[in-house]
Design a protein around this motif. Structure first.
Motif, PDB file in Angstrom:
ATOM      1  N   THR A  53       0.831  -1.203   0.000  1.00 16.23           N
ATOM      2  CA  THR A  53       0.000   0.000   0.000  1.00 16.23           C
ATOM      3  C   THR A  53       0.868   1.257   0.000  1.00 16.23           C
ATOM      4  N   ALA A  54       1.902   1.275   0.818  1.00 15.49           N
ATOM      5  CA  ALA A  54       2.790   2.444   0.907  1.00 15.49           C
ATOM      6  C   ALA A  54       3.471   2.720  -0.432  1.00 15.49           C
ATOM      7  N   MET A  55       3.992   1.671  -1.046  1.00 14.27           N
ATOM      8  CA  MET A  55       4.709   1.878  -2.314  1.00 14.27           C
ATOM      9  C   MET A  55       3.758   2.313  -3.422  1.00 14.27           C
ATOM     10  N   ASN A  60       1.831   6.814  -6.789  1.00 17.47           N
ATOM     11  CA  ASN A  60       0.754   7.661  -7.295  1.00 17.47           C
ATOM     12  C   ASN A  60       0.997   9.132  -6.998  1.00 17.47           C
ATOM     13  N   VAL A  61       1.630   9.439  -5.885  1.00 22.58           N
ATOM     14  CA  VAL A  61       1.941  10.820  -5.535  1.00 22.58           C
ATOM     15  C   VAL A  61       2.826  11.428  -6.610  1.00 22.58           C
ATOM     16  N   LYS A  69       0.676  16.466   1.805  1.00 25.30           N
ATOM     17  CA  LYS A  69       0.069  15.572   2.795  1.00 25.30           C
ATOM     18  C   LYS A  69       0.091  14.130   2.300  1.00 25.30           C
ATOM     19  N   SER A  70      -0.078  13.937   1.012  1.00 22.48           N
ATOM     20  CA  SER A  70      -0.048  12.576   0.472  1.00 22.48           C
ATOM     21  C   SER A  70       1.339  11.959   0.594  1.00 22.48           C
ATOM     22  N   ILE A  71       2.346  12.780   0.431  1.00 23.21           N
ATOM     23  CA  ILE A  71       3.717  12.286   0.624  1.00 23.21           C
ATOM     24  C   ILE A  71       3.893  11.882   2.082  1.00 23.21           C
ATOM     25  N   LEU A  76       4.233   7.823   6.326  1.00 24.68           N
ATOM     26  CA  LEU A  76       3.664   7.226   7.541  1.00 24.68           C
ATOM     27  C   LEU A  76       3.338   5.746   7.323  1.00 24.68           C
ATOM     28  N   LEU A  77       2.843   5.417   6.139  1.00 29.49           N
ATOM     29  CA  LEU A  77       2.581   4.008   5.821  1.00 29.49           C
ATOM     30  C   LEU A  77       3.882   3.207   5.827  1.00 29.49           C
TER      31      LEU A  77
END
Length: 181
Positions: A53-55, A60-61, A69-71, A76-77
Protein backbone atom coordinates in the motif's frame (compact mmCIF):
# COMPACT_ATOMS: atom_id res chain seq x y z
CA UNK A 1 -11.63 -13.42 12.36
CA UNK A 2 -11.21 -9.95 10.93
CA UNK A 3 -9.73 -9.61 7.44
CA UNK A 4 -6.28 -8.16 6.90
CA UNK A 5 -7.65 -5.35 4.76
CA UNK A 6 -10.05 -4.30 7.55
CA UNK A 7 -7.28 -4.42 10.15
CA UNK A 8 -4.95 -2.34 7.98
CA UNK A 9 -7.72 0.15 7.23
CA UNK A 10 -8.30 0.59 10.98
CA UNK A 11 -4.57 0.96 11.64
CA UNK A 12 -4.29 3.57 8.89
CA UNK A 13 -7.20 5.54 10.37
CA UNK A 14 -5.47 5.49 13.78
CA UNK A 15 -2.12 6.57 12.32
CA UNK A 16 -3.69 9.40 10.33
CA UNK A 17 -6.15 10.61 12.96
CA UNK A 18 -4.66 14.13 12.99
CA UNK A 19 -4.29 14.51 9.25
CA UNK A 20 -7.21 15.75 7.17
CA UNK A 21 -7.91 16.27 3.46
CA UNK A 22 -5.49 13.80 1.93
CA UNK A 23 -5.96 11.77 -1.22
CA UNK A 24 -7.57 8.34 -0.86
CA UNK A 25 -5.44 5.37 0.07
CA UNK A 26 -6.03 2.34 -2.13
CA UNK A 27 -5.37 -1.03 -0.55
CA UNK A 28 -4.93 -4.01 -2.85
CA UNK A 29 -7.98 -6.14 -2.00
CA UNK A 30 -6.73 -9.03 -4.15
CA UNK A 31 -3.49 -9.19 -2.17
CA UNK A 32 -5.43 -9.08 1.10
CA UNK A 33 -7.65 -11.98 0.02
CA UNK A 34 -4.62 -14.02 -1.05
CA UNK A 35 -2.83 -13.40 2.25
CA UNK A 36 -5.96 -14.26 4.24
CA UNK A 37 -6.09 -17.64 2.50
CA UNK A 38 -2.80 -18.66 4.13
CA UNK A 39 -2.14 -19.71 7.69
CA UNK A 40 0.58 -17.35 8.97
CA UNK A 41 0.96 -14.60 11.57
CA UNK A 42 -1.51 -11.75 11.10
CA UNK A 43 1.27 -9.24 11.64
CA UNK A 44 3.17 -10.73 8.65
CA UNK A 45 0.07 -10.31 6.48
CA UNK A 46 -0.28 -6.73 7.71
CA UNK A 47 3.39 -5.97 7.02
CA UNK A 48 3.10 -7.31 3.47
CA UNK A 49 -0.13 -5.43 2.73
CA UNK A 50 1.23 -2.25 4.33
CA UNK A 51 4.42 -2.06 2.26
CA UNK A 52 2.43 -2.80 -0.89
CA UNK A 53 0.00 0.00 0.00
CA UNK A 54 2.79 2.44 0.91
CA UNK A 55 4.71 1.88 -2.31
CA UNK A 56 1.60 2.16 -4.49
CA UNK A 57 0.55 5.33 -2.66
CA UNK A 58 3.95 6.98 -3.03
CA UNK A 59 4.11 5.97 -6.69
CA UNK A 60 0.75 7.66 -7.30
CA UNK A 61 1.94 10.82 -5.53
CA UNK A 62 4.76 11.18 -8.04
CA UNK A 63 2.49 10.64 -11.02
CA UNK A 64 -0.56 12.62 -9.85
CA UNK A 65 1.44 15.54 -8.39
CA UNK A 66 -0.72 15.36 -5.30
CA UNK A 67 -0.36 17.26 -2.06
CA UNK A 68 2.50 17.24 0.41
CA UNK A 69 0.07 15.57 2.79
CA UNK A 70 -0.05 12.58 0.47
CA UNK A 71 3.72 12.29 0.62
CA UNK A 72 3.45 12.41 4.41
CA UNK A 73 0.76 9.71 4.30
CA UNK A 74 3.02 7.49 2.16
CA UNK A 75 5.91 8.04 4.57
CA UNK A 76 3.66 7.23 7.54
CA UNK A 77 2.58 4.01 5.82
CA UNK A 78 6.22 3.11 5.26
CA UNK A 79 7.03 3.83 8.89
CA UNK A 80 4.07 1.67 9.93
CA UNK A 81 5.49 -1.14 7.80
CA UNK A 82 8.86 -0.94 9.55
CA UNK A 83 7.11 -0.87 12.94
CA UNK A 84 5.26 -4.06 12.01
CA UNK A 85 8.54 -5.63 10.86
CA UNK A 86 10.18 -4.80 14.18
CA UNK A 87 7.23 -6.31 16.08
CA UNK A 88 7.40 -9.41 13.93
CA UNK A 89 11.07 -9.88 14.89
CA UNK A 90 12.01 -12.10 11.94
CA UNK A 91 15.46 -10.89 10.77
CA UNK A 92 15.59 -13.20 7.74
CA UNK A 93 12.19 -12.01 6.56
CA UNK A 94 13.20 -8.39 7.23
CA UNK A 95 16.27 -8.77 5.01
CA UNK A 96 14.34 -10.43 2.19
CA UNK A 97 11.48 -7.94 2.16
CA UNK A 98 13.85 -4.95 2.48
CA UNK A 99 15.88 -6.25 -0.49
CA UNK A 100 12.64 -6.62 -2.42
CA UNK A 101 11.76 -2.95 -1.77
CA UNK A 102 15.07 -1.93 -3.33
CA UNK A 103 14.77 -4.32 -6.26
CA UNK A 104 11.18 -3.29 -7.01
CA UNK A 105 12.12 0.39 -6.98
CA UNK A 106 15.02 -0.31 -9.33
CA UNK A 107 12.75 -2.23 -11.72
CA UNK A 108 10.13 0.52 -11.69
CA UNK A 109 12.82 3.08 -12.41
CA UNK A 110 14.18 0.99 -15.29
CA UNK A 111 10.68 0.70 -16.77
CA UNK A 112 9.92 4.38 -16.21
CA UNK A 113 13.13 5.45 -17.98
CA UNK A 114 12.79 2.86 -20.77
CA UNK A 115 16.00 1.06 -19.76
CA UNK A 116 14.32 -2.34 -19.59
CA UNK A 117 13.99 -4.28 -22.86
CA UNK A 118 10.43 -5.26 -23.73
CA UNK A 119 11.50 -8.90 -23.70
CA UNK A 120 12.05 -8.55 -19.93
CA UNK A 121 8.84 -6.67 -19.15
CA UNK A 122 6.65 -9.65 -18.23
CA UNK A 123 9.18 -10.99 -15.75
CA UNK A 124 9.69 -7.50 -14.28
CA UNK A 125 5.95 -6.87 -13.86
CA UNK A 126 5.51 -10.21 -12.11
CA UNK A 127 8.42 -9.45 -9.80
CA UNK A 128 7.10 -5.95 -9.01
CA UNK A 129 3.54 -7.07 -8.39
CA UNK A 130 4.20 -10.36 -6.61
CA UNK A 131 7.51 -10.18 -4.71
CA UNK A 132 6.10 -9.01 -1.37
CA UNK A 133 3.42 -11.71 -1.10
CA UNK A 134 5.69 -14.45 -2.44
CA UNK A 135 8.41 -13.62 0.07
CA UNK A 136 5.88 -13.41 2.90
CA UNK A 137 4.05 -16.61 2.06
CA UNK A 138 7.23 -18.59 1.40
CA UNK A 139 8.70 -17.45 4.72
CA UNK A 140 5.66 -18.14 6.90
CA UNK A 141 3.72 -20.81 5.03
CA UNK A 142 3.91 -22.97 1.93
CA UNK A 143 2.92 -22.10 -1.64
CA UNK A 144 1.19 -25.01 -3.27
CA UNK A 145 1.05 -23.71 -6.86
CA UNK A 146 3.23 -20.67 -7.58
CA UNK A 147 1.92 -20.25 -11.13
CA UNK A 148 -1.68 -20.15 -9.90
CA UNK A 149 -0.70 -17.75 -7.13
CA UNK A 150 1.04 -15.43 -9.62
CA UNK A 151 -2.06 -15.42 -11.84
CA UNK A 152 -4.31 -14.72 -8.87
CA UNK A 153 -2.16 -11.81 -7.68
CA UNK A 154 -1.95 -10.33 -11.18
CA UNK A 155 -5.74 -10.01 -11.43
CA UNK A 156 -5.35 -6.69 -9.59
CA UNK A 157 -3.84 -5.28 -12.79
CA UNK A 158 -7.15 -5.84 -14.58
CA UNK A 159 -8.73 -2.98 -12.64
CA UNK A 160 -5.68 -0.95 -11.55
CA UNK A 161 -3.15 0.19 -14.15
CA UNK A 162 -0.08 1.12 -12.09
CA UNK A 163 1.72 4.39 -12.80
CA UNK A 164 5.02 2.64 -13.54
CA UNK A 165 3.27 1.15 -16.59
CA UNK A 166 1.79 4.46 -17.80
CA UNK A 167 3.68 4.21 -21.11
CA UNK A 168 2.03 0.88 -21.89
CA UNK A 169 -1.59 0.04 -22.64
CA UNK A 170 -3.46 -2.66 -20.76
CA UNK A 171 -3.25 -4.78 -23.93
CA UNK A 172 0.54 -4.43 -24.01
CA UNK A 173 0.79 -5.35 -20.32
CA UNK A 174 -1.38 -8.43 -20.96
CA UNK A 175 0.89 -9.37 -23.86
CA UNK A 176 4.02 -9.01 -21.70
CA UNK A 177 2.47 -11.25 -19.07
CA UNK A 178 1.27 -13.83 -21.59
CA UNK A 179 4.85 -14.20 -22.83
CA UNK A 180 5.77 -15.33 -19.31
CA UNK A 181 3.00 -17.94 -19.08
Amino acid sequence: METTINLLDEQIKQRLSGIHDYEPIHINHVLSEVLDAYHMPQIAKLACLTIDTAMRHLENVEIDHTSKKSILVGDLLSAHFYTLLAQLNEPTYQRKISRAVIEINELKSAIHTNRLPESSMGEAIIKIENSFPLITIQHFSEIKDIKQLNCQLLTYLETHHPPYLKNYSKAQVRQFLEQES
